[in-house]
Design a protein around this motif. Structure first.
Motif, PDB file in Angstrom:
ATOM      1  N   LEU A  19      50.019  35.742  44.813  1.00 16.88           N
ATOM      2  CA  LEU A  19      48.963  35.767  43.998  1.00 16.88           C
ATOM      3  C   LEU A  19      47.939  37.000  44.089  1.00 16.88           C
ATOM      4  CD1 LEU A  19      47.234  34.182  41.696  1.00 16.88           C
ATOM      5  CD2 LEU A  19      45.951  32.852  43.581  1.00 16.88           C
ATOM      6  N   ASN A  24      47.802  41.573  40.478  1.00 13.22           N
ATOM      7  CA  ASN A  24      46.861  40.266  40.056  1.00 13.22           C
ATOM      8  C   ASN A  24      45.372  40.283  40.261  1.00 13.22           C
ATOM      9  OD1 ASN A  24      49.516  39.380  39.399  1.00 13.22           O
ATOM     10  ND2 ASN A  24      49.724  37.897  41.126  1.00 13.22           N
ATOM     11  N   VAL A  25      45.057  41.041  41.562  1.00 12.64           N
ATOM     12  CA  VAL A  25      43.850  41.153  42.004  1.00 12.64           C
ATOM     13  C   VAL A  25      42.972  42.005  40.596  1.00 12.64           C
ATOM     14  CG1 VAL A  25      42.026  42.347  43.427  1.00 12.64           C
ATOM     15  CG2 VAL A  25      44.111  40.881  44.180  1.00 12.64           C
ATOM     16  N   ILE A  28      42.645  39.916  37.474  1.00 15.55           N
ATOM     17  CA  ILE A  28      41.599  39.004  37.889  1.00 15.55           C
ATOM     18  C   ILE A  28      40.183  39.724  37.674  1.00 15.55           C
ATOM     19  CG2 ILE A  28      40.485  37.494  39.547  1.00 15.55           C
ATOM     20  CD1 ILE A  28      43.173  36.826  40.551  1.00 15.55           C
ATOM     21  N   PHE A  31      39.706  40.372  34.116  1.00 17.55           N
ATOM     22  CA  PHE A  31      39.153  39.009  33.513  1.00 17.55           C
ATOM     23  C   PHE A  31      37.784  38.612  33.456  1.00 17.55           C
ATOM     24  CE2 PHE A  31      39.189  34.416  33.097  1.00 17.55           C
ATOM     25  CZ  PHE A  31      39.590  34.465  31.687  1.00 17.55           C
ATOM     26  N   ILE A  32      36.973  38.853  34.898  1.00  9.47           N
ATOM     27  CA  ILE A  32      35.937  38.381  35.095  1.00  9.47           C
ATOM     28  C   ILE A  32      35.051  39.453  34.610  1.00  9.47           C
ATOM     29  CG2 ILE A  32      34.268  38.381  36.973  1.00  9.47           C
ATOM     30  CD1 ILE A  32      36.686  37.197  38.965  1.00  9.47           C
TER      31      ILE A  32
END
Length: 146
Positions: A19, A24-25, A28, A31-32
């Motif tokens: 993850l 992926n970071v 994320i 997305f934020i």
């Protein structure tokens, strides 16, 4: 107890190696960032819409007040006119122009006041034929009376 430790280690390994990898970071964080940007855009659009509504209400109030002011100015001009002054002098002070004669009429009697009133006791009854629903529709649609 060892089952819980094993599950915790598997979860820790999954978080660390599956993850929380660089790709992926980044996704994320992107997305934020998109969520924050969308929230800010929606809130500013809502605030702008509310301000536009308030501006329109204030403009309507301003137009209404301008009309009131204009009406009062015209009314003041009328009160200052010679025509109004003459009418007020005639009405309130009983003044008249040279050569005019004032005629005072007696108050109207009750009979004269109620001369054109309609009599509530005399009502005319109109006999109408009762028609069935079908007959009413035929008369309405085709002009045929059954």
């Amino acid at each position: 107890m060892s089952g819980i430790r094993a599950r915790a280690r598997k979860t820790q390994y999954w978080l660390k190696h599956d993850l929380l990898v660089f790709d992926n970071v980044v996704l994320i964080i992107a997305f934020i960032f998109c969520l924050i940007w969308t929230w800010g855009s929606i809130s500013s659009m809502s605030r702008n819409w509310n301000l536009a509504q308030e501006l329109m209400n204030r403009r309507r109030e301003k137009a209404l007040l301008e009309l009131e002011v204009e009406t009062l100015e015209l009314e003041n001009e009328y009160y200052l006119s010679a025509e109004y002054q003459e009418l007020a002098a005639r009405k309130y002070q009983g003044k008249m122009l040279a050569g005019e004669t004032m005629v005072y009429l007696p108050a109207n009697s009750d009979r004269a006041k109620h001369k054109h009133d309609t009599d509530a006791t005399s009502t005319t009854v109109v006999n109408t034929e009762e028609m069935s629903n079908l007959a009413q529709w035929m008369a309405f649609l085709f002009g045929i009376k059954l």
